[in-house]
Design a protein around this motif. Sequence first.
Motif, PDB file in Angstrom:
ATOM      1  N   VAL A   1     -12.520 -45.819 -47.907  1.00  0.00           N
ATOM      2  CA  VAL A   1     -11.493 -45.327 -46.984  1.00  0.00           C
ATOM      3  C   VAL A   1     -10.130 -45.367 -47.669  1.00  0.00           C
ATOM      4  O   VAL A   1      -9.897 -46.182 -48.558  1.00  0.00           O
ATOM      5  CB  VAL A   1     -11.414 -46.163 -45.687  1.00  0.00           C
ATOM      6  CG1 VAL A   1     -12.677 -46.035 -44.872  1.00  0.00           C
ATOM      7  CG2 VAL A   1     -11.100 -47.614 -45.974  1.00  0.00           C
TER       8      VAL A   1
ATOM      9  N   ASN B   1     -17.425 -44.447 -36.924  1.00  0.00           N
ATOM     10  CA  ASN B   1     -18.662 -44.839 -37.603  1.00  0.00           C
ATOM     11  C   ASN B   1     -19.125 -46.221 -37.146  1.00  0.00           C
ATOM     12  O   ASN B   1     -20.325 -46.458 -36.954  1.00  0.00           O
ATOM     13  CB  ASN B   1     -18.454 -44.833 -39.124  1.00  0.00           C
ATOM     14  CG  ASN B   1     -18.164 -43.448 -39.660  1.00  0.00           C
ATOM     15  OD1 ASN B   1     -18.462 -42.449 -39.011  1.00  0.00           O
ATOM     16  ND2 ASN B   1     -17.570 -43.377 -40.839  1.00  0.00           N
TER      17      ASN B   1
ATOM     18  N   PRO C   1     -13.601 -44.183 -39.776  1.00  0.00           N
ATOM     19  CA  PRO C   1     -14.309 -45.468 -39.864  1.00  0.00           C
ATOM     20  C   PRO C   1     -14.604 -46.134 -38.531  1.00  0.00           C
ATOM     21  O   PRO C   1     -15.676 -46.725 -38.364  1.00  0.00           O
ATOM     22  CB  PRO C   1     -13.374 -46.326 -40.728  1.00  0.00           C
ATOM     23  CG  PRO C   1     -12.028 -45.681 -40.613  1.00  0.00           C
ATOM     24  CD  PRO C   1     -12.292 -44.226 -40.459  1.00  0.00           C
TER      25      PRO C   1
ATOM     26  N   ASN D   1      -7.076 -42.113 -43.311  1.00  0.00           N
ATOM     27  CA  ASN D   1      -8.220 -41.752 -42.473  1.00  0.00           C
ATOM     28  C   ASN D   1      -7.768 -41.461 -41.055  1.00  0.00           C
ATOM     29  O   ASN D   1      -6.698 -41.863 -40.619  1.00  0.00           O
ATOM     30  CB  ASN D   1      -9.285 -42.853 -42.538  1.00  0.00           C
ATOM     31  CG  ASN D   1      -8.792 -44.175 -42.012  1.00  0.00           C
ATOM     32  OD1 ASN D   1      -8.509 -44.308 -40.830  1.00  0.00           O
ATOM     33  ND2 ASN D   1      -8.689 -45.172 -42.881  1.00  0.00           N
TER      34      ASN D   1
ATOM     35  N   PHE E   1     -20.487 -45.364 -44.389  1.00  0.00           N
ATOM     36  CA  PHE E   1     -19.663 -46.500 -44.793  1.00  0.00           C
ATOM     37  C   PHE E   1     -19.370 -46.410 -46.286  1.00  0.00           C
ATOM     38  O   PHE E   1     -19.950 -47.124 -47.103  1.00  0.00           O
ATOM     39  CB  PHE E   1     -20.347 -47.817 -44.414  1.00  0.00           C
ATOM     40  CG  PHE E   1     -20.473 -47.986 -42.926  1.00  0.00           C
ATOM     41  CD1 PHE E   1     -19.368 -48.326 -42.168  1.00  0.00           C
ATOM     42  CD2 PHE E   1     -21.665 -47.734 -42.283  1.00  0.00           C
ATOM     43  CE1 PHE E   1     -19.451 -48.441 -40.791  1.00  0.00           C
ATOM     44  CE2 PHE E   1     -21.767 -47.846 -40.907  1.00  0.00           C
ATOM     45  CZ  PHE E   1     -20.669 -48.202 -40.158  1.00  0.00           C
TER      46      PHE E   1
ATOM     47  N   GLY F   1     -10.907 -52.384 -44.770  1.00  0.00           N
ATOM     48  CA  GLY F   1     -11.917 -51.579 -45.451  1.00  0.00           C
ATOM     49  C   GLY F   1     -11.955 -51.832 -46.946  1.00  0.00           C
ATOM     50  O   GLY F   1     -11.162 -52.587 -47.510  1.00  0.00           O
TER      51      GLY F   1
ATOM     52  N   GLN G   1     -15.265 -41.994 -46.344  1.00  0.00           N
ATOM     53  CA  GLN G   1     -15.418 -41.918 -44.884  1.00  0.00           C
ATOM     54  C   GLN G   1     -14.038 -41.689 -44.276  1.00  0.00           C
ATOM     55  O   GLN G   1     -13.067 -42.331 -44.653  1.00  0.00           O
ATOM     56  CB  GLN G   1     -16.079 -43.170 -44.310  1.00  0.00           C
ATOM     57  CG  GLN G   1     -15.361 -44.478 -44.559  1.00  0.00           C
ATOM     58  CD  GLN G   1     -15.905 -45.616 -43.714  1.00  0.00           C
ATOM     59  OE1 GLN G   1     -16.272 -45.426 -42.563  1.00  0.00           O
ATOM     60  NE2 GLN G   1     -15.959 -46.808 -44.294  1.00  0.00           N
TER      61      GLN G   1
ATOM     62  N   SER H   1     -14.576 -50.576 -41.922  1.00  0.00           N
ATOM     63  CA  SER H   1     -13.117 -50.591 -41.776  1.00  0.00           C
ATOM     64  C   SER H   1     -12.774 -50.472 -40.305  1.00  0.00           C
ATOM     65  O   SER H   1     -13.256 -49.573 -39.615  1.00  0.00           O
ATOM     66  CB  SER H   1     -12.467 -49.433 -42.546  1.00  0.00           C
ATOM     67  OG  SER H   1     -11.098 -49.310 -42.210  1.00  0.00           O
TER      68      SER H   1
END
Length: 760
Positions: free
Chosen positions: A298, A245, A242, A546, A295, A169, A239, A161
């Motif tokens: 989200v 990540n 994102p 998120n 991953f 995402g 998550q 995402s």
Amino acid sequence: MITAVNDFLDDLRGGRMAEAPVVTVEQGQLQGRVVNSPTGKAFYSFQGIPYAKPPLGSLRFKSPQPPEPWDGIRDATAEGNVSAQIDFLKKEYIGDENCLFLNVYTPNLDGEFLPVMVFIHGGGFVFGSGNSSLYGGDYLVEKDVVVVTLNYRCGVLGFLSMNTPEIPGNAGLKDQVQALRWIKENIHNFGGNSGNITIFGESAGGVAVSLLTASPLTKGLISKAIIQSGSALSKWSMQKTPIENARNLAKILGCESDDPEEVLDFLNATSARELVEAHEKLTPMDLFPEVTNAFGVVVEKEFPGVEAIITEPFIDLLTSGRIAETPIMIGSTSLEFAFERRSDDLQAFIPEELNIERNSEQALEIAEQIKNLYFKGSHTGVESLPEYFELLSDNTINVDTHRHVQYLINVSKKPIYYYKFDYVGELNISKKILNTFGLTRAMHMDELGYLFRNDLQKDVEPTTLDIKMRERMLRLWTNFAKGGNPTPDENHYLTVTWLPVTKDNLYYLNLGQELSLGTNPDKEKMDFWDSLYSKYYRIWDHPRSNNDEVVLKSSEPKIIESYSETVTVYSESSAFTESHTYVSETTEIVKENNEIVSETHEFITENNGEPVETNEVVAEVSENHEAVVENNEAAVENNETVVESNGTVEENNEPIVENKEGVVKNVEVVEKNEIDHPKVEEKIEEPVKIEESHPTPVTAVLNGDRKVQPRPSNEIKMVSRSNGAPKDVIRANDPPEDDLPKNIGVNKFVNFFESLGGKK
């Protein structure tokens, strides 16, 4: 009609099925095959059916597209590719990006009357498939249902995402929705009833099912749901950062840039194998469930015209009753996991969403309570491993399943059937793929051995009791799929009536050597966790989406030559320093290579403390409830709320804003690498009061003479929930791409002051 059905079933038993069945779907014709189940009954199998366009090239990481038609008769006698992944057992790379295929198993190609059961595989959203090596539909088909299994994109390919309209995402979950749309449109060609579709899944598949019951994208697509050993309440499925990540993954692969657009370009240019292997390095599978998948699912940002699985936390959807129209069967095994102990610190089992500081008085007290509840003596050493595994299983699966049921009870208008699988037999899958440490308990995935045919048990000889348990499981699951009631009548196999839960009685079916109906499974332990959540969990302390920044491409020319600017804000207000630790804040903005580095501006709303993202040049301040500081902490009285606008920063470093409380004394600008170039100038305008219903745009000044008025479509509005609490700040008709010049410096100033009064 009934006679015709019986005659047809007699034909099946007599083996008089067409040897090369052909069906016609929207995209063309499919040729399947006739296979025999382990009991000798014949059924139709169609495998490797594309339900979406291959997600290759420019479609990588993006939402699935409808499948394209084909000419002639497509062979559907072999399974399609699985998602690119590291094989869980062999620890080697397998699969392909082109993996959006499903399999259909049916006892009947005539008529449109059979219930449909769609299975979603688990694997932590990292590995797995719906292929018959583990999920053969042979036994279920014998109960007169159409069975569909499917593959979807896993890992980074399915769950990257970037918080943009193009890559918001959850592509892997949207693959599942696309599969359901295909099934809804075509399953009648396989003898299935498109108006009676039950989705069921285990582990991450259970998480997916719980999310699909809540998503607006599945409206009209599903009738019932079975959630096995997984809930979207589980932290390991989500998550929260994102873009961070994505950056971390790119760094493992050699990308040094932190710019999201450059990171995305890099990941798009990387092979699927390299992406998958880097993901394994980032979050190794052997650390599950201690490490959250980098991953996973989200909570998506909202973009106009862009479909989203969910745009607010699952718990909000669950508690607000938006899953109220779906009959649900939900449960777990008696002992889910037996992983090696990596720490003796019981504070690790305190749910992170309770926001309890590690080593605080509360955390140490809770850790001691956990020790007394789960362990008879010491919580260390080999002799305490069985007790440790119970704690691990509760923390990972069982508590969240219990909470899921409890929330549903309060809002659901449909029956909820709760179960515990507690049977140990030769068909328990954990014996083949998990370390059971010699325990004789039902563990993660064990119930699947009684629902599906799989290659792991080719040489296993089931006992008479195993066969009876398999028959029980098949009947319970297919009865629910057929009519929403797993025990419509009692018989030799189903000896009890399974009652749905009520607010007064938490009924559950114990699936042991015999069936039994009980109430409140693991009551003492679940009461303890309930009390913790009741005391410490505050829904307003958690972000509504998120935590990473929104990344929007700008079509404006990038200007401003290389320079850097340091802004230091000091406070001398005793009223404010008594209750806040934010005495000073220094932020540095570095511009290089003639580019404006886009900033993320997070406005903290005062009532709920949640971050709301915006890149606009509009700051909205409500006099009543969004003042910079309030009550005894107020550094600015009455109408002296400070709102900063783009303007000119005085070069002589004179005080910019002064008031009698002295919150802001000066803003010091330190110029580095000074050369002759146009400068972005800032100044503090007079206080501005902006009405909620008609926000006033603030003029952005670039190069001293160019003025840009923000478009009305980018106005910020505050929306209230029905209970009076503020909802997210949203943009009205916000376009998917923001072509406004980025605001330089203003939001850092406002964000700082809002943080002073915004959190209590």
